[in-house]
Design an enzyme around this catalytic site. Structure first.
Site, PDB file in Angstrom:
ATOM      1  NE  ARG A   1      -0.365  23.021 -13.436  1.00 16.73           N
ATOM      2  CZ  ARG A   1       0.008  23.259 -14.698  1.00 16.73           C
ATOM      3  NH1 ARG A   1       0.950  24.168 -14.946  1.00 16.73           N
ATOM      4  NH2 ARG A   1      -0.558  22.633 -15.701  1.00 16.73           N
TER       5      ARG A   1
ATOM      6  CG  HIS B   1       2.335  18.694 -13.064  1.00 17.88           C
ATOM      7  ND1 HIS B   1       2.008  18.936 -14.381  1.00 17.88           N
ATOM      8  CD2 HIS B   1       1.240  19.056 -12.340  1.00 17.88           C
ATOM      9  CE1 HIS B   1       0.780  19.427 -14.447  1.00 17.88           C
ATOM     10  NE2 HIS B   1       0.299  19.515 -13.219  1.00 17.88           N
TER      11      HIS B   1
ATOM     12  CG  ASN C   1       4.375  18.130 -17.323  1.00 21.05           C
ATOM     13  OD1 ASN C   1       3.610  18.336 -16.385  1.00 21.05           O
ATOM     14  ND2 ASN C   1       5.039  17.005 -17.476  1.00 21.05           N
TER      15      ASN C   1
ATOM     16  CG  HIS D   1      -6.564  23.431  -7.440  1.00 17.34           C
ATOM     17  ND1 HIS D   1      -7.402  22.512  -8.035  1.00 17.34           N
ATOM     18  CD2 HIS D   1      -5.330  23.205  -7.980  1.00 17.34           C
ATOM     19  CE1 HIS D   1      -6.713  21.769  -8.894  1.00 17.34           C
ATOM     20  NE2 HIS D   1      -5.452  22.168  -8.859  1.00 17.34           N
TER      21      HIS D   1
END
Length: 326
Positions: free
Chosen positions: A61, A65, A90, A186
């Site tokens: 992740r 990001h 975040n 995911h």
């Protein structure tokens, strides 16, 4: 003479590639004394993973990001009162200590050689590997950005429609197939009740649940996520208990069964723009390879903004202080 001229042209070409900051496989080979850079990062991630397997999803992740805001430049690691770390999407990003540990070891071995941005990319790959997703080669040679602004954080929302998400990915040079594979991240990790409560009780302000959710799943989630907003329990993104922490195709099979947790995840299995891709992946035997390809493509998002090799991942080098916006 022609051969010499050709050799000279090739040499100049290689120099130009280097100067433009092009990424390459094996960039750090023989560049850090006797230290194997990629192995060093792997050993740090492996040790952390053995202590806490959920760190794998966190590192994947973090890479996502970082890359979606001003390219893969480790801007997400910078501290500051209004840096990217402070942006709402975040606030739940974690794993910074893993990157810092690897950076500290590598700085002692070869100061100023390995970028924080490359460590993020390698750590995400290693997290996938340790979660059973196979090992893909990572391109390296990134540098670290000098700017980190919360105001520039514009990530695809889990409440986006499929078409909105496709547009967001296309702005990063990623096509719809890349998007569906990257959402496969995911296959590991969790979300929290706050991001799915509307699907259970008030989908799109209808005061009714999301009709696309499997009823048995909804019954289960109501027990985990009551309407009381103070309850923000964790929920696995892959609803197959035997596969919730493995990188595999189970996630896609679950969303086909209408057992997707996030709104966007579920929509990809139903929308005409993506449902055939989801079905193909769910029944494929090359997911690990193609997921790795998508991660490498995302990792190649680079901007031409000023960059450096940071000495510490959370702050820019002192000589560049005037260029750091936060």
């Amino acid at each position: 003479m022609k051969m010499v001229a050709a050799a000279f042209a090739i040499a100049i070409g290689l120099i130009l590639v280097n100067l433009t900051g092009a990424l390459e496989f094996g960039f750090y080979k023989n560049k850090c004394m006797l230290t194997d850079v990629e192995d060093t990062v792997f050993r740090v991630v492996q040790r952390r993973f053995r202590q806490d397997p959920t760190i794998a999803a966190a590192l994947v992740r973090m890479h996502f990001h970082d890359c979606f805001v001003n390219g893969c430049d480790a801007s997400i690691l910078l501290d500051g009162s209004s840096s990217e770390k402070t942006a709402t999407p975040n606030l739940s990003v974690r794993g910074y200590e893993v990157i810092d540990e690897a950076k500290s070891i590598l700085e002692r071995a070869c100061e100023g050689v390995v970028s924080c941005a490359d460590i993020i990319a390698m750590a995400a790959r290693d997290a996938v590997t340790l979660s059973g997703g196979g090992r893909y080669n990572v391109e390296t040679g990134r540098k670290d950005g000098l700017e980190s602004l919360a105001s520039k954080v514009d990530l695809p929302s889990p409440k986006f429609s499929v078409s909105q998400s496709i547009d967001a990915f296309e702005k990063q040079g990623l096509n719809v197939t890349d998007m569906v594979y990257l959402l496969g991240g995911h296959t590991i990790g969790v979300t929290h009740c706050s991001l799915l409560r509307d699907r259970l009780y008030n989908f799109e302000n209808t005061t009714k649940p999301d009709p696309t959710m499997d009823q048995a799943l909804r019954d289960k989630l109501i027990e985990i996520c009551p309407q009381d907003p103070s309850n923000n329990a964790a929920v696995n993104l892959d609803q197959d208990p035997s596969s919730a922490f493995k990188v595999d195709t189970s996630f896609y099979k679950q969303i086909i069964l209408r057992r997707g947790i996030l709104q966007l995840d579920q929509a990809t299995a139903l929308d005409p723009l993506t449902k055939d891709i989801v079905a193909s992946i769910a029944n494929s035997n090359d997911f690990n390879f193609k997921f790795g390809q998508a991660m490498v493509k995302m990792g190649a998002i680079i901007t031409d903004s000023p960059k450096e090799i940071r000495k510490s991942c959370s702050v820019i080098n002192s000589a560049s202080t005037n260029n750091f916006l936060f």
